[in-house]
Design an enzyme around this catalytic site. Structure first.
Site, PDB file in Angstrom:
ATOM      1  N   LYS A 125      40.277  28.717  48.763  1.00 14.14           N
ATOM      2  CA  LYS A 125      39.550  27.470  48.559  1.00 14.14           C
ATOM      3  C   LYS A 125      40.481  26.253  48.738  1.00 14.14           C
ATOM      4  CE  LYS A 125      35.383  29.073  47.655  1.00 14.14           C
ATOM      5  NZ  LYS A 125      35.307  30.533  47.704  1.00 14.14           N
TER       6      LYS A 125
HETATM    7  C1  PLP Z   1      34.115  31.220  46.769  1.00  9.53           C
HETATM    8  C2  PLP Z   1      32.708  30.956  46.377  1.00  9.53           C
HETATM    9  C3  PLP Z   1      32.181  31.387  45.165  1.00  9.53           C
HETATM   10  C4  PLP Z   1      32.901  32.313  44.238  1.00  9.53           C
HETATM   11  O1  PLP Z   1      34.157  31.923  43.889  1.00  9.53           O
HETATM   12  P1  PLP Z   1      35.237  33.027  43.408  1.00  9.53           P
HETATM   13  O2  PLP Z   1      36.284  32.181  42.765  1.00  9.53           O
HETATM   14  O3  PLP Z   1      35.741  33.701  44.650  1.00  9.53           O
HETATM   15  O4  PLP Z   1      34.563  33.934  42.465  1.00  9.53           O
HETATM   16  C5  PLP Z   1      30.890  31.019  44.836  1.00  9.53           C
HETATM   17  N1  PLP Z   1      30.142  30.275  45.668  1.00  9.53           N
HETATM   18  C6  PLP Z   1      30.609  29.858  46.858  1.00  9.53           C
HETATM   19  C7  PLP Z   1      29.733  29.016  47.730  1.00  9.53           C
HETATM   20  C8  PLP Z   1      31.896  30.208  47.264  1.00  9.53           C
HETATM   21  O5  PLP Z   1      32.336  29.827  48.460  1.00  9.53           O
END
Ligand code: PLP
Length: 394
Positions: free
Chosen positions: A186
């Site tokens: 992210k």
């Molecule tokens: C990455 C993501 C998540 C989940 O996040 P994690 O930290 O990997 O559990 C949820 N929603 C969206 C749109 C994402 O891109």
């Protein structure tokens, strides 16, 4: 979405602070921790940066979604309107809350269409869960107005849009609760981690308790705290929070770099015949992790994806066919395959996801390609990239 590209001495220093004390837990150990409170410090920085009243760190973006649903009182049998283009975590969180995902189409923002949300309302609708996909934003003002009018809870999945804004206001702060992810890919990363934000003190308290087995966090002896509700453990560790603390201090630079790189590519592609761009309700607020564009039809798009691959343009995503961020590939959902029987299977009148068909969304996704924007590109890298893109799409 590459905070990991800028992992460096700043992150190592914050982690070392924690290692020096040996206190890896975010609560208590007041003496031993020698003033190091990484989770609390990161929460304060999130509050400051997002201009919101409360932030609660947790173990992932998925955890943030589960916490938000719980804190907003969304559970057994409640219908939650969701988009078909998202990371599956959004849907998993709803199902694991015992609630019922109701799919509504996206529009050219690549996010939930306010009109489609309206069309999906039923007497059992309790919440709307828009996802700000690929760094950009939904028509969040319209969706919010609809939720207020209909008395619905609004939870924003801003996991992919950390640092994005709409008319100057942080994505994730429009709804009753907003969710962020700081996973490894992210915009900023904790390794693993996430956060919920809210302006509502009661929702914050419920979220805080739910994320930590119902602890009320009153007083200074954890063993003597009361537990007004049942919860789970979605806590973050101090080590992960330490990484995030260094990363959030880089967020402005990350955003500026992404925006600059994206703009150069976008301008270079602007005159290509047949190429149009994803619609952004507020282009200035785009976190610019991706440049998403549309071609005239599916055949041309498949051909372009093929050529981009052959030219070696990496980081291109044709979500419609090649990736599990779109409902077409969600066979586990269509068949309700989980590790154990899901609560929704107890509902005789549940939606039949095996027949899920969202044609308006398909017509957009069939023509849409996203290109990931990297922080580390040199001017030369970008020029080479542009040449390849222009050759592929000519
Ligand atoms: C990455 C993501 C998540 C989940 O996040 P994690 O930290 O990997 O559990 C949820 N929603 C969206 C749109 C994402 O891109």
């Amino acid at each position: 979405m590459p905070g990991f590209e800028w992992f460096g001495d700043e992150e190592r220093k914050e982690v070392q602070d924690v290692l020096d004390t040996g206190v890896l837990f975010r609560y208590g150990f007041d003496q031993a921790r020698q003033g190091q409170w990484k989770a609390i410090s990161l929460e304060a920085e999130i509050v400051d940066k997002m201009k919101v009243s409360h932030a609660l760190l947790c173990s992932s973006g998925t955890a943030a979604l589960s916490i938000s649903l719980a804190a907003c009182g969304i559970g057994a049998g409640d219908e939650v309107i969701v988009p078909p283009f998202t990371f599956i975590a959004t849907i998993e969180a709803v199902l694991n809350a015992g609630a019922v995902p109701i799919f509504a189409d996206i529009d050219e923002t690549l996010c939930l269409s306010p009109t489609a949300v309206k069309g999906a309302l039923t007497p059992r609708t309790r919440a709307v869960l828009p996802v700000h996909m690929c760094g950009g934003m939904a028509r969040i003002d319209e969706i919010k107005a609809l939720c207020v009018q209909e008395g619905l809870v609004l939870i924003e999945d801003a996991c992919q849009a950390v640092g994005g804004t709409f008319q100057g206001k942080a994505l994730g702060t429009f709804g009753d609760m907003g969710c962020f992810s700081f996973d490894a890919v992210k915009t900023i990363t904790c390794g693993e981690g996430g956060a919920v934000v809210t302006n509502n003190p009661d929702r914050y308290s419920t979220a805080h308790a739910f994320s930590d087995h119902g602890h009320d966090h009153v007083g200074n002896d954890r063993g003597l705290e009361s537990h007004p509700i049942l919860g789970l453990n979605f806590r973050i560790s101090e080590l992960n929070a330490a990484v995030g603390l260094a990363q959030i201090r880089k967020l402005d630079r990350i955003l500026a770099t992404q925006r600059k790189n994206k703009q150069i590519l976008k301008e270079a592609m602007a005159d290509l015949p047949g190429v149009s761009f994803r619609s952004l309700p507020d282009e200035q607020g785009d976190s610019a992790t991706f440049l998403s564009f549309l071609l005239p039809d599916e055949a041309k798009t498949r051909q372009a994806v093929d050529r981009l691959g052959k030219e070696g343009v990496d980081g291109c995503f044709y979500w419609y066919a090649n990736n599990w961020h779109y409902y077409k590939q969600w066979n586990h959902l269509k068949n309700l395959h989980s590790a154990a029987k899901l609560p929704i299977t107890l509902m005789p009148d549940r939606p039949d996801y095996s027949r899920l068909s969202l044609e308006a969304s398909d017509r957009i996704m069939q023509r849409m390609v996203s290109m990931q924007i990297k922080l580390g590109w040199s001017e030369e890298d970008i020029n080479v990239r542009i040449d390849k893109i222009l050759r592929s799409l000519a």
